[in-house]
Design a protein around this motif. Sequence first.
Motif, PDB file in Angstrom:
ATOM      1  N   UNK A 195      -2.963  -6.291 -15.873  1.00 16.05           N
ATOM      2  CA  UNK A 195      -1.574  -6.215 -15.455  1.00 16.05           C
ATOM      3  C   UNK A 195      -1.512  -6.515 -13.964  1.00 16.05           C
ATOM      4  N   UNK A 196      -0.312  -6.697 -13.458  1.00 13.98           N
ATOM      5  CA  UNK A 196      -0.154  -7.002 -12.041  1.00 13.98           C
ATOM      6  C   UNK A 196       0.317  -5.779 -11.269  1.00 13.98           C
ATOM      7  N   UNK A 197      -0.074  -5.728 -10.004  1.00 12.31           N
ATOM      8  CA  UNK A 197       0.428  -4.690  -9.115  1.00 12.31           C
ATOM      9  C   UNK A 197       1.726  -5.139  -8.447  1.00 12.31           C
ATOM     10  N   UNK A 198       2.103  -6.357  -8.690  1.00 12.62           N
ATOM     11  CA  UNK A 198       3.294  -6.931  -8.057  1.00 12.62           C
ATOM     12  C   UNK A 198       4.556  -6.193  -8.489  1.00 12.62           C
ATOM     13  N   UNK A 199       5.462  -6.006  -7.522  1.00 15.82           N
ATOM     14  CA  UNK A 199       6.761  -5.452  -7.862  1.00 15.82           C
ATOM     15  C   UNK A 199       6.845  -3.937  -7.926  1.00 15.82           C
ATOM     16  N   UNK A 200       5.767  -3.254  -7.681  1.00 20.51           N
ATOM     17  CA  UNK A 200       5.769  -1.787  -7.692  1.00 20.51           C
ATOM     18  C   UNK A 200       5.035  -1.280  -6.457  1.00 20.51           C
ATOM     19  N   UNK A 201       5.369  -0.067  -6.099  1.00 19.16           N
ATOM     20  CA  UNK A 201       4.597   0.577  -5.037  1.00 19.16           C
ATOM     21  C   UNK A 201       3.182   0.873  -5.538  1.00 19.16           C
ATOM     22  N   UNK A 202       2.236   0.824  -4.626  1.00 16.78           N
ATOM     23  CA  UNK A 202       0.841   1.162  -4.930  1.00 16.78           C
ATOM     24  C   UNK A 202       0.378   2.177  -3.895  1.00 16.78           C
ATOM     25  N   UNK A 203      -0.278   3.209  -4.358  1.00 20.35           N
ATOM     26  CA  UNK A 203      -0.731   4.262  -3.446  1.00 20.35           C
ATOM     27  C   UNK A 203      -2.231   4.487  -3.571  1.00 20.35           C
ATOM     28  N   UNK A 204      -2.794   4.949  -2.482  1.00 22.76           N
ATOM     29  CA  UNK A 204      -4.176   5.429  -2.452  1.00 22.76           C
ATOM     30  C   UNK A 204      -4.141   6.948  -2.362  1.00 22.76           C
ATOM     31  N   UNK A 205      -4.926   7.582  -3.210  1.00 21.81           N
ATOM     32  CA  UNK A 205      -5.107   9.020  -3.193  1.00 21.81           C
ATOM     33  C   UNK A 205      -6.584   9.302  -2.934  1.00 21.81           C
ATOM     34  N   UNK A 206      -6.875  10.543  -2.610  1.00 24.56           N
ATOM     35  CA  UNK A 206      -8.275  10.944  -2.512  1.00 24.56           C
ATOM     36  C   UNK A 206      -8.431  12.391  -2.955  1.00 24.56           C
ATOM     37  N   UNK A 207      -9.633  12.676  -3.469  1.00 22.13           N
ATOM     38  CA  UNK A 207      -9.963  14.042  -3.844  1.00 22.13           C
ATOM     39  C   UNK A 207     -11.291  14.398  -3.188  1.00 22.13           C
ATOM     40  N   UNK A 208     -11.214  15.321  -2.268  1.00 22.17           N
ATOM     41  CA  UNK A 208     -12.422  15.817  -1.601  1.00 22.17           C
ATOM     42  C   UNK A 208     -13.010  16.955  -2.425  1.00 22.17           C
ATOM     43  N   UNK A 209     -14.292  17.227  -2.284  1.00 19.63           N
ATOM     44  CA  UNK A 209     -14.919  18.306  -3.053  1.00 19.63           C
ATOM     45  C   UNK A 209     -14.183  19.630  -2.861  1.00 19.63           C
ATOM     46  N   UNK A 210     -13.820  20.258  -3.961  1.00 17.89           N
ATOM     47  CA  UNK A 210     -13.165  21.557  -3.900  1.00 17.89           C
ATOM     48  C   UNK A 210     -11.699  21.541  -3.514  1.00 17.89           C
ATOM     49  N   UNK A 211     -11.104  20.350  -3.419  1.00 15.77           N
ATOM     50  CA  UNK A 211      -9.705  20.245  -3.000  1.00 15.77           C
ATOM     51  C   UNK A 211      -8.877  19.505  -4.043  1.00 15.77           C
ATOM     52  N   UNK A 212      -7.562  19.647  -3.920  1.00 19.93           N
ATOM     53  CA  UNK A 212      -6.643  18.922  -4.779  1.00 19.93           C
ATOM     54  C   UNK A 212      -6.585  17.453  -4.355  1.00 19.93           C
ATOM     55  N   UNK A 213      -6.219  16.610  -5.302  1.00 23.61           N
ATOM     56  CA  UNK A 213      -6.041  15.204  -4.963  1.00 23.61           C
ATOM     57  C   UNK A 213      -4.796  15.069  -4.090  1.00 23.61           C
ATOM     58  N   UNK A 214      -4.883  14.271  -3.041  1.00 23.44           N
ATOM     59  CA  UNK A 214      -3.767  14.101  -2.116  1.00 23.44           C
ATOM     60  C   UNK A 214      -3.475  12.624  -1.929  1.00 23.44           C
ATOM     61  N   UNK A 215      -2.213  12.326  -1.662  1.00 21.60           N
ATOM     62  CA  UNK A 215      -1.846  10.949  -1.373  1.00 21.60           C
ATOM     63  C   UNK A 215      -2.188  10.628   0.070  1.00 21.60           C
ATOM     64  N   UNK A 216      -2.904   9.543   0.275  1.00 17.19           N
ATOM     65  CA  UNK A 216      -3.354   9.132   1.600  1.00 17.19           C
ATOM     66  C   UNK A 216      -2.421   8.093   2.198  1.00 17.19           C
ATOM     67  N   UNK A 217      -2.029   7.138   1.370  1.00 18.05           N
ATOM     68  CA  UNK A 217      -1.204   6.047   1.870  1.00 18.05           C
ATOM     69  C   UNK A 217      -0.507   5.372   0.705  1.00 18.05           C
ATOM     70  N   UNK A 218       0.583   4.681   1.023  1.00 17.77           N
ATOM     71  CA  UNK A 218       1.319   3.962  -0.005  1.00 17.77           C
ATOM     72  C   UNK A 218       1.967   2.729   0.608  1.00 17.77           C
ATOM     73  N   UNK A 219       2.071   1.681  -0.196  1.00 18.20           N
ATOM     74  CA  UNK A 219       2.801   0.489   0.220  1.00 18.20           C
ATOM     75  C   UNK A 219       3.839   0.193  -0.848  1.00 18.20           C
ATOM     76  N   UNK A 220       5.079   0.045  -0.413  1.00 21.22           N
ATOM     77  CA  UNK A 220       6.158  -0.203  -1.361  1.00 21.22           C
ATOM     78  C   UNK A 220       6.123  -1.652  -1.844  1.00 21.22           C
ATOM     79  N   UNK A 221       6.949  -1.968  -2.817  1.00 20.09           N
ATOM     80  CA  UNK A 221       7.002  -3.335  -3.330  1.00 20.09           C
ATOM     81  C   UNK A 221       7.471  -4.308  -2.254  1.00 20.09           C
ATOM     82  N   UNK A 222       8.221  -3.807  -1.291  1.00 19.45           N
ATOM     83  CA  UNK A 222       8.705  -4.655  -0.208  1.00 19.45           C
ATOM     84  C   UNK A 222       7.842  -4.637   1.032  1.00 19.45           C
TER      85      UNK A 222
END
Length: 126
Positions: free
Chosen positions: A27-54
């Motif tokens: 599938x394509x990533x085009x036309x939707x926002x895409x985000x990077x998350x991370x999960x460190x040991x012993x922690x909840x997953x958190x959103x690090x960065x995002x880029x919108x479709x625009x």
Amino acid sequence: QLQVVESGGGLVQPGGSLRLSCAGSGFTLRGRAVAWFRRAPGKERERVSCISSGGATYYADSVRGRFAISRDNAENTHLQMNSLKPEDTAVYYCARAKRYINNAGCPIRETEYEYWGQGTQVTVSS
């Protein structure tokens, strides 16, 4: 199975850099926002960065000024990580927003994203 594929992780010394990449498989990533998350040991997953479709970009306070998110002509998404710190050690995931919001929109909640990949390990250590 539809999922994103992350690459580019590894072991790096404090102060070093890495560039992560994210591509859609089937599938394509085009036309939707895409985000990077991370999960460190012993922690909840958190959103690090995002880029919108625009192309609007968003960063967590902990990485602002050190990380940069971008898209290329093939609609792959990248996360350039500079001045890495030991606390950046985590498994990094990318995901596509489930729905289009607007050209500048980036969903905040993890549940608003889909097509999660297996993640790529980033370890910052001397």
